[in-house]
Write a protein that holds these residues in place. Structure first.
Motif, PDB file in Angstrom:
ATOM      1  N   VAL A   8       1.132  -1.276  -0.250  1.00  0.00           N
ATOM      2  CA  VAL A   8       0.255  -0.169  -0.263  1.00  0.00           C
ATOM      3  C   VAL A   8       1.529   1.200   0.087  1.00  0.00           C
ATOM      4  O   VAL A   8       2.085   0.986   0.807  1.00  0.00           O
ATOM      5  N   GLU A   9       0.548   1.992  -0.977  1.00  0.00           N
ATOM      6  CA  GLU A   9       1.141   3.660  -1.263  1.00  0.00           C
ATOM      7  C   GLU A   9       0.706   4.227   0.402  1.00  0.00           C
ATOM      8  O   GLU A   9      -0.031   4.098   0.430  1.00  0.00           O
ATOM      9  N   TYR A  10       1.873   4.804   0.486  1.00  0.00           N
ATOM     10  CA  TYR A  10       1.505   5.973   1.822  1.00  0.00           C
ATOM     11  C   TYR A  10       2.303   7.411   1.924  1.00  0.00           C
ATOM     12  O   TYR A  10       3.542   7.258   0.784  1.00  0.00           O
ATOM     13  N   GLU A  11       1.769   8.359   1.743  1.00  0.00           N
ATOM     14  CA  GLU A  11       2.410   9.332   1.639  1.00  0.00           C
ATOM     15  C   GLU A  11       2.338  10.400   2.631  1.00  0.00           C
ATOM     16  O   GLU A  11       0.746  11.212   3.443  1.00  0.00           O
ATOM     17  N   ASP A  12       3.476  10.913   3.112  1.00  0.00           N
ATOM     18  CA  ASP A  12       2.510  11.832   5.219  1.00  0.00           C
ATOM     19  C   ASP A  12       4.766  13.094   4.672  1.00  0.00           C
ATOM     20  O   ASP A  12       5.118  12.270   4.544  1.00  0.00           O
ATOM     21  N   GLU A  13       4.181  13.306   5.966  1.00  0.00           N
ATOM     22  CA  GLU A  13       5.286  14.309   6.235  1.00  0.00           C
ATOM     23  C   GLU A  13       5.854  13.450   7.452  1.00  0.00           C
ATOM     24  O   GLU A  13       4.987  13.009   8.322  1.00  0.00           O
ATOM     25  N   VAL A  14       7.265  13.943   7.419  1.00  0.00           N
ATOM     26  CA  VAL A  14       7.970  13.258   8.883  1.00  0.00           C
ATOM     27  C   VAL A  14       8.640  13.881   9.539  1.00  0.00           C
ATOM     28  O   VAL A  14       9.869  14.965   8.294  1.00  0.00           O
ATOM     29  N   GLU A  15       8.966  13.865  10.925  1.00  0.00           N
ATOM     30  CA  GLU A  15      10.442  15.201  11.209  1.00  0.00           C
ATOM     31  C   GLU A  15      11.151  14.605  10.845  1.00  0.00           C
ATOM     32  O   GLU A  15      11.398  12.443  10.681  1.00  0.00           O
ATOM     33  N   PRO A  16      12.373  15.266  10.332  1.00  0.00           N
ATOM     34  CA  PRO A  16      13.820  14.611   9.984  1.00  0.00           C
ATOM     35  C   PRO A  16      13.933  13.401  10.883  1.00  0.00           C
ATOM     36  O   PRO A  16      14.835  12.081  10.333  1.00  0.00           O
ATOM     37  N   ARG A  17      14.284  13.472  12.519  1.00  0.00           N
ATOM     38  CA  ARG A  17      14.908  12.641  13.806  1.00  0.00           C
ATOM     39  C   ARG A  17      13.699  11.298  13.677  1.00  0.00           C
ATOM     40  O   ARG A  17      13.929  10.755  14.540  1.00  0.00           O
ATOM     41  N   THR A  18      12.507  11.150  12.353  1.00  0.00           N
ATOM     42  CA  THR A  18      11.606  10.120  13.189  1.00  0.00           C
ATOM     43  C   THR A  18      12.450   8.947  12.357  1.00  0.00           C
ATOM     44  O   THR A  18      12.600   8.413  11.828  1.00  0.00           O
ATOM     45  N   LEU A  19      12.354   7.855  13.897  1.00  0.00           N
ATOM     46  CA  LEU A  19      12.402   6.743  12.701  1.00  0.00           C
ATOM     47  C   LEU A  19      11.697   5.767  12.190  1.00  0.00           C
ATOM     48  O   LEU A  19      10.207   6.214  12.737  1.00  0.00           O
ATOM     49  N   ARG A  52      15.776  -6.579   1.910  1.00  0.00           N
ATOM     50  CA  ARG A  52      16.888  -6.159   2.413  1.00  0.00           C
ATOM     51  C   ARG A  52      16.787  -6.130   4.372  1.00  0.00           C
ATOM     52  O   ARG A  52      15.631  -5.076   4.272  1.00  0.00           O
ATOM     53  N   SER A  53      17.188  -7.489   5.047  1.00  0.00           N
ATOM     54  CA  SER A  53      16.489  -6.655   6.337  1.00  0.00           C
ATOM     55  C   SER A  53      17.427  -6.430   7.237  1.00  0.00           C
ATOM     56  O   SER A  53      18.769  -5.307   7.403  1.00  0.00           O
ATOM     57  N   VAL A  54      16.465  -4.995   7.576  1.00  0.00           N
ATOM     58  CA  VAL A  54      16.874  -4.002   8.543  1.00  0.00           C
ATOM     59  C   VAL A  54      15.770  -3.646  10.067  1.00  0.00           C
ATOM     60  O   VAL A  54      15.305  -4.419  10.231  1.00  0.00           O
ATOM     61  N   LYS A  55      16.910  -3.437  10.640  1.00  0.00           N
ATOM     62  CA  LYS A  55      16.489  -3.233  11.879  1.00  0.00           C
ATOM     63  C   LYS A  55      16.182  -1.501  12.247  1.00  0.00           C
ATOM     64  O   LYS A  55      16.888  -0.776  11.548  1.00  0.00           O
ATOM     65  N   SER A  56      14.629  -1.018  12.038  1.00  0.00           N
ATOM     66  CA  SER A  56      14.016  -0.404  11.986  1.00  0.00           C
ATOM     67  C   SER A  56      14.471   1.137  13.146  1.00  0.00           C
ATOM     68  O   SER A  56      13.690   1.886  12.863  1.00  0.00           O
ATOM     69  N   CYS A  57      14.984   0.234  14.607  1.00  0.00           N
ATOM     70  CA  CYS A  57      14.897   1.877  15.559  1.00  0.00           C
ATOM     71  C   CYS A  57      16.008   2.273  14.884  1.00  0.00           C
ATOM     72  O   CYS A  57      16.379   2.805  15.360  1.00  0.00           O
ATOM     73  N   THR A  58      17.127   1.767  14.084  1.00  0.00           N
ATOM     74  CA  THR A  58      17.842   2.805  13.789  1.00  0.00           C
ATOM     75  C   THR A  58      18.022   3.648  12.953  1.00  0.00           C
ATOM     76  O   THR A  58      19.493   3.754  12.187  1.00  0.00           O
ATOM     77  N   MET A  59      17.200   3.523  11.347  1.00  0.00           N
ATOM     78  CA  MET A  59      16.786   3.838  10.624  1.00  0.00           C
ATOM     79  C   MET A  59      15.782   5.038  10.662  1.00  0.00           C
ATOM     80  O   MET A  59      15.048   5.357  11.166  1.00  0.00           O
ATOM     81  N   LEU A  60      16.016   6.304  10.152  1.00  0.00           N
ATOM     82  CA  LEU A  60      15.619   7.578  10.260  1.00  0.00           C
ATOM     83  C   LEU A  60      14.343   6.917   9.169  1.00  0.00           C
ATOM     84  O   LEU A  60      14.390   6.053   8.038  1.00  0.00           O
ATOM     85  N   ALA A  61      12.880   7.610   9.276  1.00  0.00           N
ATOM     86  CA  ALA A  61      12.077   6.982   8.766  1.00  0.00           C
ATOM     87  C   ALA A  61      12.261   7.578   6.756  1.00  0.00           C
ATOM     88  O   ALA A  61      11.637   7.346   6.218  1.00  0.00           O
ATOM     89  N   ILE A  62      12.962   9.025   6.482  1.00  0.00           N
ATOM     90  CA  ILE A  62      12.645   9.678   5.461  1.00  0.00           C
ATOM     91  C   ILE A  62      13.891   8.870   4.676  1.00  0.00           C
ATOM     92  O   ILE A  62      14.255   9.215   3.710  1.00  0.00           O
ATOM     93  N   GLN A  63      14.778   8.193   5.236  1.00  0.00           N
ATOM     94  CA  GLN A  63      15.368   7.476   4.641  1.00  0.00           C
ATOM     95  C   GLN A  63      14.685   6.154   3.742  1.00  0.00           C
ATOM     96  O   GLN A  63      15.416   5.137   2.731  1.00  0.00           O
ATOM     97  N   ALA A  64      14.039   5.688   3.943  1.00  0.00           N
ATOM     98  CA  ALA A  64      12.906   4.517   3.565  1.00  0.00           C
ATOM     99  C   ALA A  64      11.769   5.655   2.522  1.00  0.00           C
ATOM    100  O   ALA A  64      11.278   4.829   1.380  1.00  0.00           O
ATOM    101  N   ASN A  65      12.413   6.563   2.339  1.00  0.00           N
ATOM    102  CA  ASN A  65      11.732   7.235   1.542  1.00  0.00           C
ATOM    103  C   ASN A  65      11.832   6.452  -0.294  1.00  0.00           C
ATOM    104  O   ASN A  65      13.168   6.121  -0.788  1.00  0.00           O
ATOM    105  N   GLY A  66      10.553   6.563  -1.034  1.00  0.00           N
ATOM    106  CA  GLY A  66      11.012   5.805  -2.334  1.00  0.00           C
ATOM    107  C   GLY A  66      10.841   4.303  -2.048  1.00  0.00           C
ATOM    108  O   GLY A  66      10.833   3.852  -3.302  1.00  0.00           O
ATOM    109  N   LYS A  67      11.386   4.142  -0.536  1.00  0.00           N
ATOM    110  CA  LYS A  67      11.279   2.183  -1.125  1.00  0.00           C
ATOM    111  C   LYS A  67       9.917   1.476  -1.023  1.00  0.00           C
ATOM    112  O   LYS A  67       8.960   2.234   0.202  1.00  0.00           O
TER     113      LYS A  67
END
Length: 152
Positions: A8-19, A52-67
């Motif tokens: 499902v595609e989502y579009e949202d605004e996030v704070e830069p430091r959101t995990l 790819r297996s990722v630990k989402s507690c140390t990845m910024l949400a914005i790093q997932a943009n477009g993925k």
């Protein structure tokens, strides 16, 4: 940011430091992904990002943009457990259940990339996921059982 989560595609605004784990849980209400240690140690927050297996507690949400992201909620369909989930249930690979979502997503990653599994190989590939109840034998049995089911 734009992401595709469980198809499902989502579009949202996030704070830069959101995990990423917080984005999934708080913004998308996908609470199957757990927050355990916040240091990538326990693996309770494991998701797949572009396969790819990722630990989402140390990845910024914005790093997932477009993925594309796969969470535990994306594994079952039509309220039917997928073979990995069924194998975890049938092999009693659940104790307190806190690690289970991360373990199952990691198992999905393993089974997507490895066909010739041994107990030793499974143990090596789940080393980043911790079961606080130490129920590793049943978890390993479940992953090997799921491997057999998925090849049948």
């Amino acid at each position: 940011m734009k992401v595709k989560v469980n198809g499902v595609e989502y579009e949202d605004e996030v704070e830069p430091r959101t995990l990423l784990v917080d984005f999934l849980r708080d913004n998308l209400n996908l609470t199957g992904t757990k927050i355990g240690c916040d240091t990538t140690t326990c693996g309770a927050c494991t998701v797949l990002v572009n396969g790819r297996s990722v630990k989402s507690c140390t990845m910024l949400a914005i790093q997932a943009n477009g993925k594309e992201i796969l969470t535990i909620e994306g594994l079952s369909s039509d309220s039917k457990l997928n073979p990995i989930q069924q194998a975890f249930k049938d092999n009693f690979a659940l104790q307190c259940g806190y690690c289970t979502a991360g373990m199952i997503v990691q198992a999905h990653f393993i089974l997507s990339h490895e066909r010739d599994l041994s107990e030793e190989k499974v143990r090596d590939m789940i080393h980043g996921n911790i079961c606080r109840c130490t129920g590793y034998q049943n978890i390993v049995n479940a992953i090997l059982d799921a491997s057999r089911r998925m090849r049948a």
